[in-house]
Design a protein around this motif. Structure first.
Motif, mmCIF file in Angstrom:
data_model
loop_
_atom_site.group_PDB
_atom_site.id
_atom_site.type_symbol
_atom_site.label_atom_id
_atom_site.label_comp_id
_atom_site.label_asym_id
_atom_site.label_seq_id
_atom_site.Cartn_x
_atom_site.Cartn_y
_atom_site.Cartn_z
ATOM 1 N N ARG A 123 0.502 -1.093 0.318
ATOM 2 C CA ARG A 123 -0.141 0.067 0.214
ATOM 3 C C ARG A 123 0.686 1.113 -0.040
ATOM 4 O O ARG A 123 -0.065 1.733 0.103
ATOM 5 N N ILE A 124 2.750 1.113 -0.520
ATOM 6 C CA ILE A 124 3.415 2.491 -0.475
ATOM 7 C C ILE A 124 3.892 2.003 -1.634
ATOM 8 O O ILE A 124 4.502 0.734 -2.250
ATOM 9 N N ILE A 125 3.916 3.474 -2.672
ATOM 10 C CA ILE A 125 4.199 3.611 -3.503
ATOM 11 C C ILE A 125 5.465 4.423 -3.502
ATOM 12 O O ILE A 125 5.186 6.025 -2.982
ATOM 13 N N CYS A 126 6.667 4.223 -3.922
ATOM 14 C CA CYS A 126 7.787 5.403 -4.159
ATOM 15 C C CYS A 126 8.403 5.743 -5.099
ATOM 16 O O CYS A 126 8.766 4.608 -6.647
ATOM 17 N N MET A 127 8.487 6.544 -6.002
ATOM 18 C CA MET A 127 8.720 6.519 -6.759
ATOM 19 C C MET A 127 10.133 8.113 -6.982
ATOM 20 O O MET A 127 9.573 9.298 -6.653
ATOM 21 N N ARG A 128 11.063 7.881 -7.163
ATOM 22 C CA ARG A 128 12.145 9.119 -7.125
ATOM 23 C C ARG A 128 12.552 9.720 -8.858
ATOM 24 O O ARG A 128 13.012 9.022 -9.737
ATOM 25 N N LEU A 129 11.330 10.889 -9.122
ATOM 26 C CA LEU A 129 11.202 11.185 -10.593
ATOM 27 C C LEU A 129 12.524 12.083 -11.058
ATOM 28 O O LEU A 129 12.924 11.798 -12.469
ATOM 29 N N ASP A 130 14.151 12.198 -10.295
ATOM 30 C CA ASP A 130 14.900 12.352 -11.622
ATOM 31 C C ASP A 130 15.881 11.171 -11.301
ATOM 32 O O ASP A 130 16.837 11.528 -12.034
ATOM 33 N N SER A 131 15.459 10.094 -11.325
ATOM 34 C CA SER A 131 16.265 9.283 -11.482
ATOM 35 C C SER A 131 16.081 8.537 -13.234
ATOM 36 O O SER A 131 14.707 9.296 -14.002
ATOM 37 N N MET A 132 16.986 8.016 -14.222
ATOM 38 C CA MET A 132 16.993 7.491 -15.331
ATOM 39 C C MET A 132 15.968 6.854 -15.841
ATOM 40 O O MET A 132 14.950 6.807 -17.103
ATOM 41 N N GLN A 133 15.216 6.117 -14.541
ATOM 42 C CA GLN A 133 13.785 5.053 -15.086
ATOM 43 C C GLN A 133 12.685 5.609 -15.823
ATOM 44 O O GLN A 133 11.966 5.993 -16.070
ATOM 45 N N PHE B 14 4.605 8.396 -2.713
ATOM 46 C CA PHE B 14 6.232 9.131 -2.404
ATOM 47 C C PHE B 14 6.347 9.984 -3.678
ATOM 48 O O PHE B 14 6.721 8.770 -4.291
ATOM 49 N N LEU B 15 6.300 10.995 -4.487
ATOM 50 C CA LEU B 15 6.932 11.716 -5.139
ATOM 51 C C LEU B 15 8.043 12.072 -5.537
ATOM 52 O O LEU B 15 8.001 13.885 -4.589
ATOM 53 N N ASP B 16 9.325 12.366 -5.514
ATOM 54 C CA ASP B 16 9.953 12.894 -5.320
ATOM 55 C C ASP B 16 11.039 13.644 -5.981
ATOM 56 O O ASP B 16 10.712 12.873 -7.086
ATOM 57 N N GLU B 17 11.071 14.671 -5.523
ATOM 58 C CA GLU B 17 11.707 15.514 -7.260
ATOM 59 C C GLU B 17 10.449 15.762 -8.001
ATOM 60 O O GLU B 17 10.504 15.550 -9.563
ATOM 61 N N VAL B 18 9.125 16.194 -8.113
ATOM 62 C CA VAL B 18 7.965 16.080 -8.613
ATOM 63 C C VAL B 18 8.183 16.708 -9.975
ATOM 64 O O VAL B 18 7.894 16.686 -11.365
ATOM 65 N N GLN B 19 9.274 17.709 -9.324
ATOM 66 C CA GLN B 19 9.620 19.048 -11.052
ATOM 67 C C GLN B 19 9.726 18.372 -12.141
ATOM 68 O O GLN B 19 9.688 19.102 -12.966
#
Length: 401
Positions: free
Chosen positions: A52-62, A88-93
């Motif tokens: 029930r937890i979603i984590c995405m680091r959006l500055d990753s090449m992925q 959790f959306l990290d560096e969403v900009q």
């Protein structure tokens, strides 16, 4: 991972509310790690299962090249069918049009949403436009003096806190520089990397600034004049004396971009008699004292202004709106306002003469109200009160003692 309850406690108070929790601040101040702390709290204290937890680091090449629509669909596909999902959306900009995806997720899905960002598109004024009435914002700062001591305890002995203040002033509070024992040069190498990433990625590249040399000269001027009031015209005149021509509006624009990248904090002057904010002769404080020293070098004669910088940031951490108080005969270093709470603060490295002592106290005595008034200093002295004014060591004030 060393806990930072100063932030996690405040953020978790809004868990399971319909508001998007937005964490902003200068690069490498610890936003991503605080997200990890929040996930840990959810799992260990609230028994939220991993599915029930979603984590995405959006500055990753992925996620390079991902669109806002793709972000929305990706999160939607991962949502749990067994209850509320924590996202959790990290560096969403990094996602162009992120605000549309966040708005849609917040309104259409059963989620609790947390996002971080560190450039101009995550300033409070911009967020208010994008997420009207749907968010609560948390400004993340580099380590406070109390946090710095807590980090240091994990790799070295902590000595007298008054002596430790000098080390904190010199090395600053970027978390990455206090995970183990680093030399001063190693710390400044790490901080210069943070500075360069912010300058060239968040500001120069995004804003297509062509006169990079001129821009950096303005940054250096601001760093060299911490604690001094100045205006765009002051900088333009200084550069003109060096045979560099620039108009006032461009200087204002550059200072604004530095502020929006969280590299500088603007502190306006407040007329205590006229009860209004003054539009000229502001002060600018770096997001961390180490930024100044990593670029300009450390010198003992800069400590007085660095102490002022540290107290300013601490007042901001405590949730105050901070201004410089203008009196008929001079200035109060800081007027800190929070709802019905107000503090007046004078900061000095030392008081070595009766003239200096009289100057520091008399400005505060001119103010005829009953709000707390402080003289904060870093030398050895017998603390106490003088006509209702509290005299404290800066280290004790920073620690709330």
């Amino acid at each position: 991972m060393i806990n930072r309850p100063l932030y996690t406690d405040k953020i978790m108070a809004y868990a399971d509310t319909p508001f998007v929790k937005v964490l902003t601040g200068v690069r490498r101040c610890g936003k991503s790690t605080i997200l990890e702390m929040l996930v840990k709290i959810l799992q260990e204290e609230r028994n939220i299962p991993a599915d029930r937890i979603i984590c995405m680091r959006l500055d990753s090449m992925q996620y390079d090249g991902m669109t806002a629509q793709e972000l929305f669909k990706t999160v939607q596909e991962k949502l749990s069918t067994h209850g509320k999902t924590y996202v959790f959306l990290d560096e969403v900009q990094e996602i162009t049009g992120w605000e549309k995806a966040v708005n849609s997720l917040a309104t259409e899905c059963d989620i609790d949403l947390y996002v971080t960002g560190s450039n101009s598109r995550m300033m409070s004024s911009e967020i208010a436009t994008y997420l009207t009435g749907r968010y609560v914002s948390f400004r993340i700062f580099t380590l406070s003096f109390a946090e710095y001591l807590e980090f240091k305890k994990h790799y070295a002995e902590v000595h007298d806190v008054h002596a430790e203040l000098a080390e904190y002033i010199r090395l600053g509070g970027f978390p990455a520089t206090h995970l183990r024992q680093y030399s001063q040069e190693e710390v400044y190498t790490i901080v210069r990397d943070i500075y360069n990433s912010t300058i060239f990625t968040d500001i120069v590249k995004r804003n297509q600034i062509r006169k990079i040399d001129m821009f950096e000269r303005i940054v250096r001027y601001a760093f060299a004049n911490v604690g001094n009031t100045f205006s765009a015209k002051t900088i333009a005149d200084f550069l003109k004396s060096q045979h560099r021509s620039i108009d006032n509006e461009t200087v204002y624009s550059y200072l604004d971009k530095l502020e929006k990248a969280y590299l500088l904090h603007r502190c306006c002057r407040y007329d205590l008699r006229g009860k209004e904010i003054l539009k000229t002769q502001e002060k600018f404080y770096p997001a961390d004292t180490s930024l100044r020293y990593s670029i300009l070098g450390y010198t003992p004669d800069s400590v007085a202004s660095a102490l002022e910088n540290v107290v300013y940031l601490e007042l901001c951490r405590r949730g105050y709106d901070v201004t410089i108080g203008k009196t008929p005969d001079g200035e109060i270093d800081f007027v800190a306002q929070k709802q019905n709470d107000r503090l007046y603060v004078q900061v000095t490295q030392e008081i070595s003469s009766e003239k200096t002592e009289r100057r520091e106290y008399e400005r505060l005595l001119e103010i005829r109200d009953n709000y707390p008034k402080y003289v904060l200093r870093a030398d050895d002295f017998a603390g106490g009160n003088y006509k209702g004014i509290v005299c404290m060591h800066i280290a004790d004030f920073l620690l709330g003692l």
